[in-house]
Design a protein around this motif. Structure first.
Motif, PDB file in Angstrom:
ATOM      1  N   GLY A  89       0.805  -1.217   0.000  1.00  0.00           N
ATOM      2  CA  GLY A  89       0.000   0.000   0.000  1.00  0.00           C
ATOM      3  C   GLY A  89       0.835   1.262   0.000  1.00  0.00           C
ATOM      4  N   ASN A  90       0.201   2.356  -0.330  1.00  0.00           N
ATOM      5  CA  ASN A  90       0.833   3.675  -0.337  1.00  0.00           C
ATOM      6  C   ASN A  90       2.115   3.690  -1.161  1.00  0.00           C
ATOM      7  OD1 ASN A  90      -0.967   5.309   1.430  1.00  0.00           O
ATOM      8  ND2 ASN A  90      -0.495   3.642   2.845  1.00  0.00           N
ATOM      9  N   LEU A  91       2.085   2.995  -2.289  1.00  0.00           N
ATOM     10  CA  LEU A  91       3.202   2.899  -3.237  1.00  0.00           C
ATOM     11  C   LEU A  91       4.442   2.241  -2.643  1.00  0.00           C
ATOM     12  CD1 LEU A  91       2.847   6.353  -5.032  1.00  0.00           C
ATOM     13  CD2 LEU A  91       1.941   4.131  -5.749  1.00  0.00           C
ATOM     14  N   ALA A  92       4.267   1.475  -1.598  1.00  0.00           N
ATOM     15  CA  ALA A  92       5.383   0.747  -0.979  1.00  0.00           C
ATOM     16  C   ALA A  92       5.372  -0.690  -1.493  1.00  0.00           C
ATOM     17  CB  ALA A  92       5.263   0.770   0.542  1.00  0.00           C
ATOM     18  N   TYR A  93       6.305  -0.991  -2.380  1.00  0.00           N
ATOM     19  CA  TYR A  93       6.451  -2.346  -2.897  1.00  0.00           C
ATOM     20  C   TYR A  93       7.684  -2.958  -2.266  1.00  0.00           C
ATOM     21  CZ  TYR A  93       2.772  -1.666  -6.256  1.00  0.00           C
ATOM     22  OH  TYR A  93       1.544  -1.448  -6.830  1.00  0.00           O
ATOM     23  N   GLY A  94       7.491  -4.069  -1.596  1.00  0.00           N
ATOM     24  CA  GLY A  94       8.580  -4.731  -0.894  1.00  0.00           C
ATOM     25  C   GLY A  94       8.608  -4.331   0.570  1.00  0.00           C
ATOM     26  N   VAL A  95       9.105  -5.264   1.383  1.00  0.00           N
ATOM     27  CA  VAL A  95       9.089  -5.066   2.830  1.00  0.00           C
ATOM     28  C   VAL A  95       9.990  -3.915   3.268  1.00  0.00           C
ATOM     29  CG1 VAL A  95      10.868  -6.776   3.405  1.00  0.00           C
ATOM     30  CG2 VAL A  95       9.029  -6.298   5.035  1.00  0.00           C
ATOM     31  N   GLU A  96      11.088  -3.693   2.570  1.00  0.00           N
ATOM     32  CA  GLU A  96      11.975  -2.581   2.953  1.00  0.00           C
ATOM     33  C   GLU A  96      11.272  -1.244   2.752  1.00  0.00           C
ATOM     34  OE1 GLU A  96      15.094  -0.910   4.750  1.00  0.00           O
ATOM     35  OE2 GLU A  96      14.953  -3.074   4.438  1.00  0.00           O
ATOM     36  N   ALA A 119       2.750  -7.770   7.759  1.00  0.00           N
ATOM     37  CA  ALA A 119       2.381  -9.055   7.151  1.00  0.00           C
ATOM     38  C   ALA A 119       0.908  -9.119   6.781  1.00  0.00           C
ATOM     39  CB  ALA A 119       2.728 -10.206   8.094  1.00  0.00           C
ATOM     40  N   GLY A 120       0.074  -8.378   7.468  1.00  0.00           N
ATOM     41  CA  GLY A 120      -1.353  -8.407   7.181  1.00  0.00           C
ATOM     42  C   GLY A 120      -1.788  -7.494   6.060  1.00  0.00           C
ATOM     43  N   ILE A 121      -0.989  -6.505   5.722  1.00  0.00           N
ATOM     44  CA  ILE A 121      -1.396  -5.486   4.744  1.00  0.00           C
ATOM     45  C   ILE A 121      -1.554  -6.018   3.323  1.00  0.00           C
ATOM     46  CG2 ILE A 121      -0.682  -3.322   3.622  1.00  0.00           C
ATOM     47  CD1 ILE A 121       0.464  -2.440   6.340  1.00  0.00           C
ATOM     48  N   PRO A 122      -0.643  -6.860   2.799  1.00  0.00           N
ATOM     49  CA  PRO A 122      -0.732  -7.240   1.380  1.00  0.00           C
ATOM     50  C   PRO A 122      -2.019  -7.934   0.953  1.00  0.00           C
ATOM     51  CG  PRO A 122       1.448  -7.714   2.206  1.00  0.00           C
ATOM     52  CD  PRO A 122       0.598  -7.344   3.402  1.00  0.00           C
ATOM     53  N   GLN A 123      -2.743  -8.535   1.874  1.00  0.00           N
ATOM     54  CA  GLN A 123      -4.003  -9.188   1.504  1.00  0.00           C
ATOM     55  C   GLN A 123      -4.974  -8.187   0.875  1.00  0.00           C
ATOM     56  OE1 GLN A 123      -6.848 -10.563   4.503  1.00  0.00           O
ATOM     57  NE2 GLN A 123      -6.812 -12.541   3.468  1.00  0.00           N
ATOM     58  N   SER A 124      -4.962  -6.954   1.369  1.00  0.00           N
ATOM     59  CA  SER A 124      -5.818  -5.905   0.823  1.00  0.00           C
ATOM     60  C   SER A 124      -5.266  -4.544   1.256  1.00  0.00           C
ATOM     61  CB  SER A 124      -7.254  -6.089   1.301  1.00  0.00           C
ATOM     62  OG  SER A 124      -8.095  -5.167   0.663  1.00  0.00           O
ATOM     63  N   PRO A 125      -4.257  -4.035   0.545  1.00  0.00           N
ATOM     64  CA  PRO A 125      -3.576  -2.803   0.972  1.00  0.00           C
ATOM     65  C   PRO A 125      -4.483  -1.588   1.152  1.00  0.00           C
ATOM     66  CG  PRO A 125      -2.321  -3.907  -0.732  1.00  0.00           C
ATOM     67  CD  PRO A 125      -3.639  -4.621  -0.635  1.00  0.00           C
ATOM     68  N   THR A 132      -5.147   5.637   7.305  1.00  0.00           N
ATOM     69  CA  THR A 132      -6.519   6.138   7.398  1.00  0.00           C
ATOM     70  C   THR A 132      -7.124   5.614   8.696  1.00  0.00           C
ATOM     71  OG1 THR A 132      -7.578   4.254   6.292  1.00  0.00           O
ATOM     72  CG2 THR A 132      -6.745   6.033   4.866  1.00  0.00           C
ATOM     73  N   PRO A 133      -8.001   6.366   9.320  1.00  0.00           N
ATOM     74  CA  PRO A 133      -8.579   5.907  10.600  1.00  0.00           C
ATOM     75  C   PRO A 133      -9.256   4.540  10.499  1.00  0.00           C
ATOM     76  CG  PRO A 133      -9.095   8.220  10.237  1.00  0.00           C
ATOM     77  CD  PRO A 133      -8.450   7.721   8.971  1.00  0.00           C
ATOM     78  N   GLU A 134     -10.083   4.353   9.487  1.00  0.00           N
ATOM     79  CA  GLU A 134     -10.763   3.066   9.327  1.00  0.00           C
ATOM     80  C   GLU A 134      -9.755   1.970   8.987  1.00  0.00           C
ATOM     81  OE1 GLU A 134     -13.905   1.391   6.197  1.00  0.00           O
ATOM     82  OE2 GLU A 134     -14.658   3.062   7.401  1.00  0.00           O
ATOM     83  N   GLY A 135      -8.831   2.287   8.078  1.00  0.00           N
ATOM     84  CA  GLY A 135      -7.812   1.319   7.687  1.00  0.00           C
ATOM     85  C   GLY A 135      -6.930   0.925   8.851  1.00  0.00           C
ATOM     86  N   GLN A 136      -6.643   1.869   9.717  1.00  0.00           N
ATOM     87  CA  GLN A 136      -5.820   1.562  10.894  1.00  0.00           C
ATOM     88  C   GLN A 136      -6.533   0.558  11.798  1.00  0.00           C
ATOM     89  OE1 GLN A 136      -5.109   4.674  13.867  1.00  0.00           O
ATOM     90  NE2 GLN A 136      -2.943   4.093  13.809  1.00  0.00           N
ATOM     91  N   GLN A 137      -7.826   0.749  12.003  1.00  0.00           N
ATOM     92  CA  GLN A 137      -8.598  -0.209  12.809  1.00  0.00           C
ATOM     93  C   GLN A 137      -8.544  -1.601  12.197  1.00  0.00           C
ATOM     94  OE1 GLN A 137     -12.510   1.663  12.932  1.00  0.00           O
ATOM     95  NE2 GLN A 137     -12.274   1.948  15.141  1.00  0.00           N
ATOM     96  N   TYR A 138      -8.755  -1.657  10.880  1.00  0.00           N
ATOM     97  CA  TYR A 138      -8.719  -2.947  10.183  1.00  0.00           C
ATOM     98  C   TYR A 138      -7.320  -3.555  10.229  1.00  0.00           C
ATOM     99  CZ  TYR A 138     -13.360  -1.936   8.253  1.00  0.00           C
ATOM    100  OH  TYR A 138     -14.692  -1.661   8.097  1.00  0.00           O
ATOM    101  N   ALA A 139      -6.294  -2.714  10.061  1.00  0.00           N
ATOM    102  CA  ALA A 139      -4.915  -3.211  10.077  1.00  0.00           C
ATOM    103  C   ALA A 139      -4.555  -3.797  11.442  1.00  0.00           C
ATOM    104  CB  ALA A 139      -3.940  -2.096   9.699  1.00  0.00           C
ATOM    105  N   LEU A 140      -4.996  -3.142  12.501  1.00  0.00           N
ATOM    106  CA  LEU A 140      -4.702  -3.647  13.845  1.00  0.00           C
ATOM    107  C   LEU A 140      -5.460  -4.949  14.129  1.00  0.00           C
ATOM    108  CD1 LEU A 140      -4.595  -0.287  15.820  1.00  0.00           C
ATOM    109  CD2 LEU A 140      -2.656  -1.761  15.203  1.00  0.00           C
ATOM    110  N   ALA A 141      -6.685  -5.040  13.650  1.00  0.00           N
ATOM    111  CA  ALA A 141      -7.440  -6.293  13.808  1.00  0.00           C
ATOM    112  C   ALA A 141      -6.777  -7.406  12.995  1.00  0.00           C
ATOM    113  CB  ALA A 141      -8.891  -6.101  13.373  1.00  0.00           C
ATOM    114  N   ARG A 142      -6.327  -7.069  11.810  1.00  0.00           N
ATOM    115  CA  ARG A 142      -5.641  -8.046  10.956  1.00  0.00           C
ATOM    116  C   ARG A 142      -4.329  -8.479  11.602  1.00  0.00           C
ATOM    117  NH1 ARG A 142      -5.268 -12.023   7.618  1.00  0.00           N
ATOM    118  NH2 ARG A 142      -3.849 -11.783   5.883  1.00  0.00           N
TER     119      ARG A 142
END
Length: 171
Positions: A89-96, A119-125, A132-142
């Motif tokens: 996400g956010n134009l970040a390709y690769g873990v680095e 590790a959870g982000i690539p499923q749906s960046p 984003t506030p909503e995305g942060q909630q989802y990212a933390l749950a993921r």
């Protein structure tokens, strides 16, 4: 643990995952699950990038090529290629790039808490966008799901799971 739990044990494709996906797809009457392994995702992204159509012929080509990639390269090399090429996400390709984008540090310096969030982000960046506030909630749950899977796989202890989840509560 989250993307391909049997990565070190299958021949590049996951028969159990394929059977699970077939059953889910039949139940839903549509293609809702694809059961792609990490090796298949590497093949899709780097060897067969000409399209994203979901046809049986393309899936068969992915399986055959993934088996060949797995036979030809060490698993850790395949995993390295995968984590260094996927979209976080956010134009970040690769873990680095993701590590620098989200934590302003080298990937080698990531904590368990930070790495499990990534590790959870690539499923749906777009859905798991920590900016984003909503995305942060989802990212933390993921992230909690990733940690649970890691614990269930025996990769971390329950205490490590708890501490890593708590560490990200103020992200």
């Amino acid at each position: 643990a989250t993307e391909d739990p049997r990565f070190y044990n299958h021949p590049g494709f996951d028969v159990i995952g394929i059977m699970r996906a077939i059953i889910q797809n039949i139940r839903e009457g549509d293609m809702v699950s694809g059961a792609s392994t990490i090796a298949q995702q590497v093949v899709r992204a780097l060897v067969l990038p000409e399209g994203t159509e979901r046809t049986i012929n393309r899936k068969i080509r992915e399986v055959v090529l993934a088996a060949e990639v797995t036979r030809s390269y060490p698993r850790d090399k395949i995993l390295e290629i995968y984590v260094n090429s996927i979209n976080y996400g956010n134009l970040a390709y690769g873990v680095e790039a993701a590590s620098r984008m989200y934590f302003n540090k080298d990937a080698a310096e990531l904590t368990l808490a930070e790495a499990s969030l990534l590790a959870g982000i690539p499923q749906s960046p777009a859905v798991y966008d920590p900016f984003t506030p909503e995305g942060q909630q989802y990212a933390l749950a993921r992230q909690k799901s990733v940690l649970r899977l890691m614990r269930e796989n025996g990769d971390i202890t329950p205490e490590q799971e708890k501490l890593a989840a708590q560490a990200m509560e103020n992200y």
